[in-house]
Design a protein around this motif. Sequence first.
Motif, PDB file in Angstrom:
ATOM      1  N   GLY A  33     -22.163 -33.813  66.664  1.00 45.69           N
ATOM      2  CA  GLY A  33     -20.866 -33.942  65.979  1.00 45.69           C
ATOM      3  C   GLY A  33     -19.779 -33.248  66.790  1.00 45.69           C
ATOM      4  O   GLY A  33     -18.724 -33.828  67.071  1.00 45.69           O
ATOM      5  N   TYR A 143      -8.671 -31.491  68.308  1.00 46.98           N
ATOM      6  CA  TYR A 143      -9.618 -32.428  67.694  1.00 46.98           C
ATOM      7  C   TYR A 143     -10.361 -31.765  66.549  1.00 46.98           C
ATOM      8  O   TYR A 143     -10.954 -30.706  66.720  1.00 46.98           O
ATOM      9  CB  TYR A 143     -10.590 -32.921  68.785  1.00 46.98           C
ATOM     10  CG  TYR A 143      -9.843 -33.693  69.835  1.00 46.98           C
ATOM     11  CD1 TYR A 143      -9.746 -35.076  69.776  1.00 46.98           C
ATOM     12  CD2 TYR A 143      -9.136 -33.027  70.852  1.00 46.98           C
ATOM     13  CE1 TYR A 143      -8.998 -35.793  70.705  1.00 46.98           C
ATOM     14  CE2 TYR A 143      -8.386 -33.730  71.782  1.00 46.98           C
ATOM     15  CZ  TYR A 143      -8.321 -35.106  71.706  1.00 46.98           C
ATOM     16  OH  TYR A 143      -7.573 -35.810  72.606  1.00 46.98           O
ATOM     17  N   PHE A 144     -10.325 -32.425  65.384  1.00 44.03           N
ATOM     18  CA  PHE A 144     -10.976 -31.890  64.189  1.00 44.03           C
ATOM     19  C   PHE A 144     -11.822 -32.986  63.555  1.00 44.03           C
ATOM     20  O   PHE A 144     -11.395 -34.145  63.496  1.00 44.03           O
ATOM     21  CB  PHE A 144      -9.927 -31.396  63.183  1.00 44.03           C
ATOM     22  CG  PHE A 144      -9.239 -30.144  63.648  1.00 44.03           C
ATOM     23  CD1 PHE A 144      -9.703 -28.892  63.269  1.00 44.03           C
ATOM     24  CD2 PHE A 144      -8.151 -30.219  64.503  1.00 44.03           C
ATOM     25  CE1 PHE A 144      -9.089 -27.732  63.728  1.00 44.03           C
ATOM     26  CE2 PHE A 144      -7.519 -29.061  64.969  1.00 44.03           C
ATOM     27  CZ  PHE A 144      -8.001 -27.813  64.577  1.00 44.03           C
ATOM     28  N   LYS A 147     -15.572 -34.424  58.876  1.00 46.24           N
ATOM     29  CA  LYS A 147     -16.615 -33.752  58.081  1.00 46.24           C
ATOM     30  C   LYS A 147     -15.958 -32.660  57.234  1.00 46.24           C
ATOM     31  O   LYS A 147     -16.295 -32.454  56.087  1.00 46.24           O
ATOM     32  CB  LYS A 147     -17.639 -33.150  59.037  1.00 46.24           C
ATOM     33  CG  LYS A 147     -18.428 -31.987  58.504  1.00 46.24           C
ATOM     34  CD  LYS A 147     -19.802 -32.422  58.142  1.00 46.24           C
ATOM     35  CE  LYS A 147     -20.677 -31.403  57.491  1.00 46.24           C
ATOM     36  NZ  LYS A 147     -20.476 -30.036  57.803  1.00 46.24           N
ATOM     37  N   ASP A 148     -15.000 -31.949  57.839  1.00 47.92           N
ATOM     38  CA  ASP A 148     -14.252 -30.903  57.121  1.00 47.92           C
ATOM     39  C   ASP A 148     -12.877 -31.489  56.791  1.00 47.92           C
ATOM     40  O   ASP A 148     -11.857 -31.076  57.352  1.00 47.92           O
ATOM     41  CB  ASP A 148     -14.134 -29.653  57.994  1.00 47.92           C
ATOM     42  CG  ASP A 148     -15.489 -29.082  58.340  1.00 47.92           C
ATOM     43  OD1 ASP A 148     -16.005 -28.293  57.554  1.00 47.92           O
ATOM     44  OD2 ASP A 148     -16.058 -29.466  59.384  1.00 47.92           O
ATOM     45  N   LEU A 174     -20.120 -37.500  62.068  1.00 45.94           N
ATOM     46  CA  LEU A 174     -21.392 -37.978  62.629  1.00 45.94           C
ATOM     47  C   LEU A 174     -22.562 -37.569  61.739  1.00 45.94           C
ATOM     48  O   LEU A 174     -22.590 -36.442  61.245  1.00 45.94           O
ATOM     49  CB  LEU A 174     -21.610 -37.412  64.039  1.00 45.94           C
ATOM     50  CG  LEU A 174     -21.352 -38.447  65.147  1.00 45.94           C
ATOM     51  CD1 LEU A 174     -19.884 -38.801  65.213  1.00 45.94           C
ATOM     52  CD2 LEU A 174     -21.847 -37.950  66.481  1.00 45.94           C
TER      53      LEU A 174
HETATM   54  P1  AMP Z   1     -17.582 -25.948  63.005  1.00 51.04           P
HETATM   55  O1  AMP Z   1     -18.239 -25.410  64.236  1.00 51.04           O
HETATM   56  O2  AMP Z   1     -18.551 -26.304  61.923  1.00 51.04           O
HETATM   57  O3  AMP Z   1     -16.423 -25.115  62.559  1.00 51.04           O
HETATM   58  O4  AMP Z   1     -16.970 -27.336  63.437  1.00 51.04           O
HETATM   59  C1  AMP Z   1     -16.065 -27.456  64.505  1.00 51.04           C
HETATM   60  C2  AMP Z   1     -15.455 -28.823  64.482  1.00 51.04           C
HETATM   61  O5  AMP Z   1     -16.473 -29.814  64.580  1.00 51.04           O
HETATM   62  C3  AMP Z   1     -14.701 -29.104  63.172  1.00 51.04           C
HETATM   63  O6  AMP Z   1     -13.518 -29.825  63.455  1.00 51.04           O
HETATM   64  C4  AMP Z   1     -15.693 -29.922  62.404  1.00 51.04           C
HETATM   65  O7  AMP Z   1     -15.089 -30.785  61.458  1.00 51.04           O
HETATM   66  C5  AMP Z   1     -16.350 -30.725  63.510  1.00 51.04           C
HETATM   67  N1  AMP Z   1     -17.662 -31.193  63.056  1.00 51.04           N
HETATM   68  C6  AMP Z   1     -18.665 -30.456  62.528  1.00 51.04           C
HETATM   69  N2  AMP Z   1     -19.679 -31.255  62.154  1.00 51.04           N
HETATM   70  C7  AMP Z   1     -19.299 -32.523  62.433  1.00 51.04           C
HETATM   71  C8  AMP Z   1     -19.903 -33.808  62.258  1.00 51.04           C
HETATM   72  N3  AMP Z   1     -21.086 -33.957  61.701  1.00 51.04           N
HETATM   73  N4  AMP Z   1     -19.204 -34.901  62.670  1.00 51.04           N
HETATM   74  C9  AMP Z   1     -17.975 -34.770  63.231  1.00 51.04           C
HETATM   75  N5  AMP Z   1     -17.341 -33.590  63.409  1.00 51.04           N
HETATM   76  C10 AMP Z   1     -17.999 -32.487  63.017  1.00 51.04           C
END
Ligand code: AMP
Length: 283
Positions: A33, A143-144, A147-148, A174
């Motif tokens: 992801g 890029y975000f 998922k969130d 993803l």
């Molecule tokens: P995190 O490390 O969980 O804070 O995520 C960092 C970034 O990756 C954030 O913008 C999340 O939305 C994105 N992200 C996390 N999991 C996924 C996923 N399964 N698909 C797409 N983006 C993701």
Amino acid sequence: MEVITTRHALREYAARHSQKIGFVPTMGYLHEGHLSLVERAKAQNEKVVVSIFVNPTQFNDPKDFEKYPVDEAHDKELLERAGVDLLFMPSRGNIFSEGNPTIRIQYPHLMDKLCGEKRAGHFEGVLLIVHNLFMWLNPARAYFGLKDYQQYLLVQKMARDLEFTTEIVGCPLLREKDGLAMSSRNVRLSSAGRQQAVGISQALFSSRSVFQETQSVRAAADALRQELAQFEVEYATLSNAETLETLEEGTPLPKKILIAVAVFVDGVRLIDNVLVVPHAISI
Ligand code: AMP
């Protein structure tokens, strides 16, 4: 790939490259992801910068913070292989000069819903760190993941209101082959929990199908709750995807609906969502 740990080094890098940068902020323990955001950033920018920082100010449960998975060596290897130019990996002391600042960026009517309702201060913590990272790096694009979704919406609003020139790019969620949303937290699930967790996306997909067939908020919400009966649910709602207001049967449908859930499996908090566009009403 260059690795830096101080915000001063980040500012120096920004001064050299500024408007060529695509930025992907993360909390590490990377999976596909995250890498999909990196790929997108690579396709659209000359330089790709990734940050890894498990931000204590966005955890309202200290135990959740302590248990957040970390694997720096593996993360570095993945990012190196993905062709990332710069990795910003600050220590806690390196990110805020004098302890955690108390200044807050707030959107009360967006932050008190969904993931914000039971986690006071979570999104303030997110916005503060994203604000500072944007200020130091001034990327052309950031890029975000959707998922969130709520985080994406808030960052987009903040960037617009504070007039950052950074374009906020929302990227598709993803999933694993069986539908489970990819998440750094999935590693904390037992094998029984991992199997049970498949029910989260299944509930969302069923609810979406029911809505598409009936255009009824109540029917879709009932389907969602029924399918999630096996879980400890924090929230499971259909909302207006722009305002995050919970939808009620009979009120006008918004342009886009967010079906979103947060549940606990093995004590691990997992979130997931799908977006659905109601049929246009022809007059
Ligand atoms: P995190 O490390 O969980 O804070 O995520 C960092 C970034 O990756 C954030 O913008 C999340 O939305 C994105 N992200 C996390 N999991 C996924 C996923 N399964 N698909 C797409 N983006 C993701």
